[in-house]
Design a protein around this motif. Structure first.
Motif, PDB file in Angstrom:
ATOM      1  N   UNK A  14       0.819  -1.204   0.000  1.00 50.35           N
ATOM      2  CA  UNK A  14       0.000   0.000   0.000  1.00 50.35           C
ATOM      3  C   UNK A  14       0.861   1.265   0.000  1.00 50.35           C
ATOM      4  N   UNK A  15       2.005   1.188   0.675  1.00 49.98           N
ATOM      5  CA  UNK A  15       2.883   2.349   0.726  1.00 49.98           C
ATOM      6  C   UNK A  15       3.876   2.246   1.862  1.00 49.98           C
ATOM      7  N   UNK A  16       4.681   3.306   1.990  1.00 48.71           N
ATOM      8  CA  UNK A  16       5.698   3.364   3.043  1.00 48.71           C
ATOM      9  C   UNK A  16       5.492   4.631   3.866  1.00 48.71           C
ATOM     10  N   UNK A  17       5.822   4.566   5.149  1.00 51.45           N
ATOM     11  CA  UNK A  17       5.750   5.732   6.021  1.00 51.45           C
ATOM     12  C   UNK A  17       6.763   5.588   7.142  1.00 51.45           C
ATOM     13  N   UNK A  18       7.120   6.726   7.731  1.00 53.73           N
ATOM     14  CA  UNK A  18       8.091   6.718   8.826  1.00 53.73           C
ATOM     15  C   UNK A  18       7.361   6.742  10.157  1.00 53.73           C
ATOM     16  N   UNK A  19       7.617   5.718  10.974  1.00 53.35           N
ATOM     17  CA  UNK A  19       6.988   5.591  12.286  1.00 53.35           C
ATOM     18  C   UNK A  19       7.984   5.989  13.376  1.00 53.35           C
ATOM     19  N   UNK A  20       7.507   6.688  14.396  1.00 49.72           N
ATOM     20  CA  UNK A  20       8.334   7.142  15.522  1.00 49.72           C
ATOM     21  C   UNK A  20       9.501   7.992  15.042  1.00 49.72           C
ATOM     22  N   UNK A  21       9.340   8.612  13.882  1.00 49.80           N
ATOM     23  CA  UNK A  21      10.356   9.488  13.283  1.00 49.80           C
ATOM     24  C   UNK A  21      11.689   8.789  13.030  1.00 49.80           C
ATOM     25  N   UNK A  22      11.634   7.445  12.862  1.00 48.82           N
ATOM     26  CA  UNK A  22      12.905   6.747  12.656  1.00 48.82           C
ATOM     27  C   UNK A  22      12.810   5.459  11.836  1.00 48.82           C
ATOM     28  N   UNK A  23      11.634   4.795  11.806  1.00 50.31           N
ATOM     29  CA  UNK A  23      11.537   3.493  11.149  1.00 50.31           C
ATOM     30  C   UNK A  23      10.725   3.601   9.859  1.00 50.31           C
ATOM     31  N   UNK A  24      11.319   3.190   8.760  1.00 49.59           N
ATOM     32  CA  UNK A  24      10.625   3.176   7.482  1.00 49.59           C
ATOM     33  C   UNK A  24       9.813   1.883   7.390  1.00 49.59           C
ATOM     34  N   UNK A  36      -5.996  -3.030   6.038  1.00 51.95           N
ATOM     35  CA  UNK A  36      -4.605  -2.560   5.925  1.00 51.95           C
ATOM     36  C   UNK A  36      -3.849  -2.948   7.178  1.00 51.95           C
ATOM     37  N   UNK A  37      -2.659  -3.487   7.015  1.00 52.51           N
ATOM     38  CA  UNK A  37      -1.803  -3.826   8.144  1.00 52.51           C
ATOM     39  C   UNK A  37      -0.367  -3.408   7.837  1.00 52.51           C
ATOM     40  N   UNK A  38       0.396  -3.195   8.896  1.00 54.41           N
ATOM     41  CA  UNK A  38       1.809  -2.891   8.723  1.00 54.41           C
ATOM     42  C   UNK A  38       2.593  -4.189   8.534  1.00 54.41           C
ATOM     43  N   UNK A  39       3.854  -4.047   8.195  1.00 51.51           N
ATOM     44  CA  UNK A  39       4.748  -5.191   8.269  1.00 51.51           C
ATOM     45  C   UNK A  39       4.850  -5.621   9.722  1.00 51.51           C
ATOM     46  N   UNK A  40       5.502  -6.729  10.011  1.00 50.88           N
ATOM     47  CA  UNK A  40       5.619  -7.219  11.382  1.00 50.88           C
ATOM     48  C   UNK A  40       6.071  -6.086  12.304  1.00 50.88           C
ATOM     49  N   UNK A  41       5.242  -5.664  13.279  1.00 50.25           N
ATOM     50  CA  UNK A  41       5.515  -4.459  14.069  1.00 50.25           C
ATOM     51  C   UNK A  41       6.568  -4.652  15.161  1.00 50.25           C
ATOM     52  N   UNK A  42       7.804  -4.720  14.770  1.00 51.85           N
ATOM     53  CA  UNK A  42       8.921  -4.946  15.688  1.00 51.85           C
ATOM     54  C   UNK A  42       9.168  -3.766  16.624  1.00 51.85           C
ATOM     55  N   UNK A  43       8.575  -2.620  16.346  1.00 52.94           N
ATOM     56  CA  UNK A  43       8.801  -1.395  17.104  1.00 52.94           C
ATOM     57  C   UNK A  43       7.826  -1.210  18.271  1.00 52.94           C
ATOM     58  N   UNK A  44       6.912  -2.156  18.480  1.00 58.32           N
ATOM     59  CA  UNK A  44       5.853  -1.945  19.464  1.00 58.32           C
ATOM     60  C   UNK A  44       6.372  -1.824  20.894  1.00 58.32           C
ATOM     61  N   UNK A  45       7.451  -2.536  21.219  1.00 51.74           N
ATOM     62  CA  UNK A  45       8.020  -2.406  22.557  1.00 51.74           C
ATOM     63  C   UNK A  45       8.389  -0.968  22.856  1.00 51.74           C
ATOM     64  N   UNK A  46       8.964  -0.307  21.879  1.00 52.59           N
ATOM     65  CA  UNK A  46       9.328   1.105  22.030  1.00 52.59           C
ATOM     66  C   UNK A  46       8.082   1.990  22.016  1.00 52.59           C
ATOM     67  N   UNK A 168      -6.735   6.829   1.792  1.00 49.79           N
ATOM     68  CA  UNK A 168      -5.890   7.982   2.124  1.00 49.79           C
ATOM     69  C   UNK A 168      -4.398   7.692   2.067  1.00 49.79           C
ATOM     70  N   UNK A 169      -3.647   8.741   1.781  1.00 53.84           N
ATOM     71  CA  UNK A 169      -2.191   8.658   1.816  1.00 53.84           C
ATOM     72  C   UNK A 169      -1.733   8.423   3.251  1.00 53.84           C
ATOM     73  N   UNK A 170      -0.679   7.638   3.406  1.00 56.40           N
ATOM     74  CA  UNK A 170      -0.208   7.284   4.756  1.00 56.40           C
ATOM     75  C   UNK A 170       0.167   8.507   5.579  1.00 56.40           C
ATOM     76  N   UNK A 171       0.594   9.560   4.938  1.00 54.27           N
ATOM     77  CA  UNK A 171       1.029  10.749   5.667  1.00 54.27           C
ATOM     78  C   UNK A 171      -0.080  11.780   5.859  1.00 54.27           C
ATOM     79  N   UNK A 172      -1.275  11.490   5.324  1.00 54.51           N
ATOM     80  CA  UNK A 172      -2.338  12.498   5.387  1.00 54.51           C
ATOM     81  C   UNK A 172      -3.526  12.108   6.260  1.00 54.51           C
ATOM     82  N   UNK A 173      -3.703  10.791   6.540  1.00 51.50           N
ATOM     83  CA  UNK A 173      -4.819  10.382   7.406  1.00 51.50           C
ATOM     84  C   UNK A 173      -4.320  10.287   8.839  1.00 51.50           C
ATOM     85  N   UNK A 174      -4.903  11.090   9.719  1.00 50.99           N
ATOM     86  CA  UNK A 174      -4.416  11.206  11.093  1.00 50.99           C
ATOM     87  C   UNK A 174      -4.425   9.877  11.835  1.00 50.99           C
ATOM     88  N   UNK A 175      -5.351   8.961  11.448  1.00 50.03           N
ATOM     89  CA  UNK A 175      -5.533   7.737  12.225  1.00 50.03           C
ATOM     90  C   UNK A 175      -4.394   6.731  12.045  1.00 50.03           C
TER      91      UNK A 175
END
Length: 254
Positions: A14-24, A36-46, A168-175
């Motif tokens: 669907x697309x790419x976005x930066x999560x927590x200002x560090x992970x693509x 819609x789902x993300x790739x395996x969410x390895x960042x959830x602990x943080x 919606x674009x990944x960077x434009x939908x607040x949710x």
């Protein structure tokens, strides 16, 4: 090949976005149900270093609004229900308000400390109604967790925003909530209906409020309860549990 965690069909990028200002991060959309789902969410602990995101400044107002609307739905649609559980109940705000309104709610949350509903943690194995607000979008494996909810309740009321029809674009939908990274699953109405059918439930919704029920619910009736909760609650007022809870905590009457 990425498989949809709702219906098991093939997903496309669907697309790419930066999560927590560090992970693509790569997002995927199901070609069948639109989930819609993300790739395996390895960042959830943080992401869950704080169970409630700092940016969730609408927490209190949302709980106040929900308590009115959900009281209306329960009184209007599930008036015979007597036992309730708020699953993923956060600080216990909603549970406390609902007990004040006369509903025998208990609290459960795996990640957050119960502050406002102490003494009313989950005790039962089965409930008439389970609520789960702003919860489904946090689930890396929604079918597995929802299976647990369906196993302990005849009826489920939850809230989550559905994906807008314009994709919606990944960077434009607040949710998508890229700043805190806790939202990893996003639903369409088709995906919700699939979940209901999988567990032998009926499905109805009013805006971002979704109801999975043992018996069929009129969408018109649900809409009326959502639109006019004050009237419904006035007609079917319940005695507050505040005096009972205070006496249980202190041994004194109010």
């Amino acid at each position: 090949m990425v498989i949809c965690k709702i219906c098991g069909n093939k997903m496309s990028e669907y697309g790419h976005a930066e999560i927590l200002n560090k992970y693509d991060i790569t997002y995927y959309m199901c070609e069948q149900c639109g989930f819609i789902q993300t790739e395996d969410p390895y960042w959830l602990g943080e992401a869950y270093s704080s169970a409630i995101a700092d940016s969730d400044i609408g927490l209190l107002s949302r709980n106040i609004m929900l308590s009115k609307n959900i009281s209306g739905i329960i009184n209007g649609v599930f008036n015979d229900a007597k036992t309730f559980l708020d699953y993923g109940g956060g600080y216990g705000i909603f549970t406390r308000i609902m007990r004040d309104n006369g509903f025998d709610f208990e609290w459960y949350d795996k990640y957050c400390k119960n502050i406002f509903a102490v003494g009313h943690e989950r005790k039962r194995m089965h409930y008439d109604v389970v609520t789960a607000f702003e919860f489904m979008e946090h689930l890396p494996n929604p079918r597995e967790v929802l299976g647990e909810l369906f196993a302990c309740a005849d009826n489920i009321i939850c809230s989550t925003e559905l994906i807008p029809l314009n994709k919606p674009d990944l960077n434009n939908w607040w949710y998508f909530c890229l700043d805190h990274g806790q939202h990893v699953s996003f639903y369409t109405e088709k995906a919700m209906i699939y979940l209901a059918q999988m567990y032998g439930k009926y499905y109805a919704r009013c805006g971002s409020t979704h109801v999975f029920s043992r018996s069929h619910i009129s969408g018109y009736k649900l809409s009326l309860c959502c639109r006019f909760p004050r009237l419904v609650n006035k007609l079917r007022r319940r005695a507050s549990l505040l005096p009972v809870d205070y006496e249980a905590l202190t041994g004194k009457k109010i």
